[in-house]
Write an enzyme that holds these catalytic residues in place. Structure first.
Site, PDB file in Angstrom:
ATOM      1  N   GLU A  83       0.859  -1.194   0.000  1.00 42.07           N
ATOM      2  CA  GLU A  83       0.000   0.000   0.000  1.00 42.07           C
ATOM      3  C   GLU A  83       0.895   1.243   0.000  1.00 42.07           C
ATOM      4  O   GLU A  83       0.471   2.329   0.366  1.00 42.07           O
ATOM      5  CB  GLU A  83      -0.953  -0.006   1.196  1.00 42.07           C
ATOM      6  CG  GLU A  83      -0.291  -0.155   2.548  1.00 42.07           C
ATOM      7  CD  GLU A  83      -1.290  -0.073   3.707  1.00 42.07           C
ATOM      8  OE1 GLU A  83      -1.993   0.942   3.803  1.00 42.07           O
ATOM      9  OE2 GLU A  83      -1.345  -1.027   4.501  1.00 42.07           O
ATOM     10  N   CYS A 115      -3.504  -3.997   4.300  1.00 43.26           N
ATOM     11  CA  CYS A 115      -2.622  -5.003   4.908  1.00 43.26           C
ATOM     12  C   CYS A 115      -2.964  -6.425   4.485  1.00 43.26           C
ATOM     13  O   CYS A 115      -2.278  -7.369   4.862  1.00 43.26           O
ATOM     14  CB  CYS A 115      -2.655  -4.881   6.434  1.00 43.26           C
ATOM     15  SG  CYS A 115      -2.237  -3.236   7.014  1.00 43.26           S
ATOM     16  N   HIS A 249      -2.435 -10.915  11.557  1.00 51.03           N
ATOM     17  CA  HIS A 249      -1.973  -9.583  11.156  1.00 51.03           C
ATOM     18  C   HIS A 249      -1.931  -8.711  12.415  1.00 51.03           C
ATOM     19  O   HIS A 249      -2.904  -8.645  13.161  1.00 51.03           O
ATOM     20  CB  HIS A 249      -2.925  -8.975  10.126  1.00 51.03           C
ATOM     21  CG  HIS A 249      -2.738  -7.496   9.964  1.00 51.03           C
ATOM     22  ND1 HIS A 249      -1.521  -6.954   9.639  1.00 51.03           N
ATOM     23  CD2 HIS A 249      -3.596  -6.453  10.135  1.00 51.03           C
ATOM     24  CE1 HIS A 249      -1.637  -5.628   9.600  1.00 51.03           C
ATOM     25  NE2 HIS A 249      -2.882  -5.301   9.901  1.00 51.03           N
TER      26      HIS A 249
END
Lengths: 418, 79
Positions: A83, A115, A249
């Site tokens: 990103e 993400c 994550h």
């Protein structure tokens, strides 16, 4: 047809400079209970002559160098997952492919979904291998993200305050093939959940906007629903019993603690003591590297996998559960198996030692970098990078095996080995 | 369950998750953030309250209220 597929080799690059997060929180006047909840120790800070290309190449170089020429020739796809892109059209993967010296018969492209990008790239590669359209082929999937969100104006530092302590930089390179030494993916064992939500976004090249509460809520909803979709597909799946370890994550450690608690309450109404013990046993090993580099966005779940392999006790083959979330949002819960050999290979990379070698920035040096006067802005046509911004940090480069950005000439980024 | 009972339940869950606030008077116009409750604790309070109300809602549906009273109104409307 063989169903073996997954990560053959993995390498991470945690940058050349880092900052002590406790020192940062003290400097910003954040209270210490909040610092403790972050479960963070250090964060990687990108230097002006480091960009998403240098991070990606520096993660992949040791991995590619360890392959024979014949093996390298079988890399038929390079996917960059980010990103932090530097161009709307040309993908980072073209630069990465060039500086790694890979063959021309190769698919080069980039994937974006906050993400979640790394998992999207991994699944793209896994399904390419499983398709059998090019038997023996390998794919190189590289997550690369850096955060420079304070550059927009003086107010940006204030706006960024809630995520500044945890925003890091890092890249994870993964070689995907039919000889999955590091992680053997369970084919078909996955679950997704996605919906449109404006929780966190990057509306400009150097700005991040978001709502921390909404982002946490979306993450919790996705953790629950992606896992339930996984359980719908996988007979006998049991969140408590099926996975020896978990890698989520990790925007910051406290967030995955919240998500784990959410799942254990929703699925089992588990008591607090059991939840805490389970977190310490199954999730805390995954924090090993993340708490030293900060949130690496697309790579964070794989940094978790690397940390788990470094720190956990793996005496026999076991199943790992992985959860990936990207704001906006899309998420996935998937699984695979690791072995004592996976751990042996990972530990042999010396990843902790390479993080130890990063230059430790003082707060004053960090503030100089934060102002971003030496950073290449998105859309810059021509510039030459000042390599001596923080001389001691630049001096920490040696050996000629790491890529740095030298100049931008007619939009083309020119790099050299330092 | 009426709206005030939902508010009382919410405050009870808040005190349970953040024991430091056990003695502090808390009313509907208070916001959790202003009481010093962090985002992880807020999500835990919401989850526990939903569980106590036997509601199975996405957490994002609870985003928006500016204080405990507004949150109680929202939850009461979902019963």
């Amino acid at each position: 047809m063989s169903r073996d597929v997954g990560i053959e080799a993995l390498h991470i690059y945690g940058g050349a400079a880092c900052l002590d997060v406790r020192e940062l929180c003290t400097h910003r006047g954040l209270d210490m209970p909040r610092f403790e909840n972050l479960l963070m120790r250090e964060k990687t800070v990108a230097l002006p002559y480091e960009d998403p290309v240098t991070f990606a190449v520096n993660a992949a170089k040791p991995l590619v160098d360890s392959m024979t020429p014949a093996e390298r020739a079988r890399i038929e796809m390079v996917v960059t997952c980010t990103e932090s892109g530097i161009d709307f059209g040309k993908s980072l993967s073209t630069y990465v492919h060039h500086h790694l010296g890979l063959a021309g018969n190769c698919r080069l492209f980039e994937i974006k979904q906050a993400c979640y990008s790394g998992t999207a790239g991994l699944q793209m590669a896994v399904n390419f291998i499983l398709s059998g359209t090019s038997p023996g082929a390998k794919a190189l999937v590289i997550t690369t993200d850096i955060s420079r969100f304070a550059l927009a104006d003086a107010a940006a530092i204030q706006e960024w305050a809630y995520s500044e302590p945890s925003s890091g930089a890092g890249a994870v390179a993964m070689l995907i093939s039919d000889i999955p030494h590091i992680l053997r993916i369970d084919p078909g064992a996955y679950g997704n959940h996605g919906f449109e939500v404006m929780d966190t976004c990057r509306p400009g090249p150097d700005t991040e906007a978001g709502d921390a509460d909404l982002s946490l809520m979306a993450y919790l909803d996705c953790a629950e629903r992606a896992y339930k979709d996984y359980a719908r597909r996988v007979d006998g799946a049991d969140f408590r019993q099926s996975f020896a370890y978990l890698c989520f994550h990790t925007p910051f450690g406290g967030m995955i603690k919240g998500a784990h608690r959410h799942l254990m309450r929703k699925l089992y109404k588990a008591p607090a003591a059991e939840i805490d013990a389970d977190f310490a046993r199954r999730l805390s090993p995954s924090l090993t590297f993340g708490q030293r580099v900060g949130n690496t966005a697309g790579g964070s779940v794989f940094l978790g996998l690397a940390g788990m392999l470094e720190a956990a006790e793996i005496s026999q083959p076991c199943r790992i559960g992985l959860f990936s979330y990207g704001s906006g949002c899309c998420s996935e819960f998937f699984s695979g198996t690791v072995t004592p050999d996976s751990q042996h290979r990972l530990r042999g990379l010396g990843l902790a030692a390479s993080l130890d070698r990063r230059y430790r920035l003082s707060m004053d040096e960090y503030e100089v970098l934060l102002k971003g006067e030496h950073v290449v802005r998105f859309g810059t046509r021509d510039t030459r990078l000042d390599q001596r911004v923080i001389p001691a940090a630049r001096d920490s480069f040696s050996g000629g095996n790491r890529l740095v950005l030298d100049e931008v000439a007619a939009y083309h980024r020119v790099y050299s080995w330092a | 369950m009426d709206r005030d009972a939902v508010l009382a339940l919410l405050i009870a869950q808040l005190r349970d998750v953040v024991p430091d606030l056990a003695e502090k008077p808390i009313i509907g116009t208070d916001s959790m953030a202003e009481l010093g409750v962090d985002s992880i604790e807020r999500s835990e309070i919401l989850m526990n309250t939903l569980e106590a109300l036997a509601l199975d809602l996405p957490m994002v549906h609870l985003h928006g209220p500016r204080n405990l009273g507004e949150l109680a109104d929202l939850l009461h409307g979902k019963l």
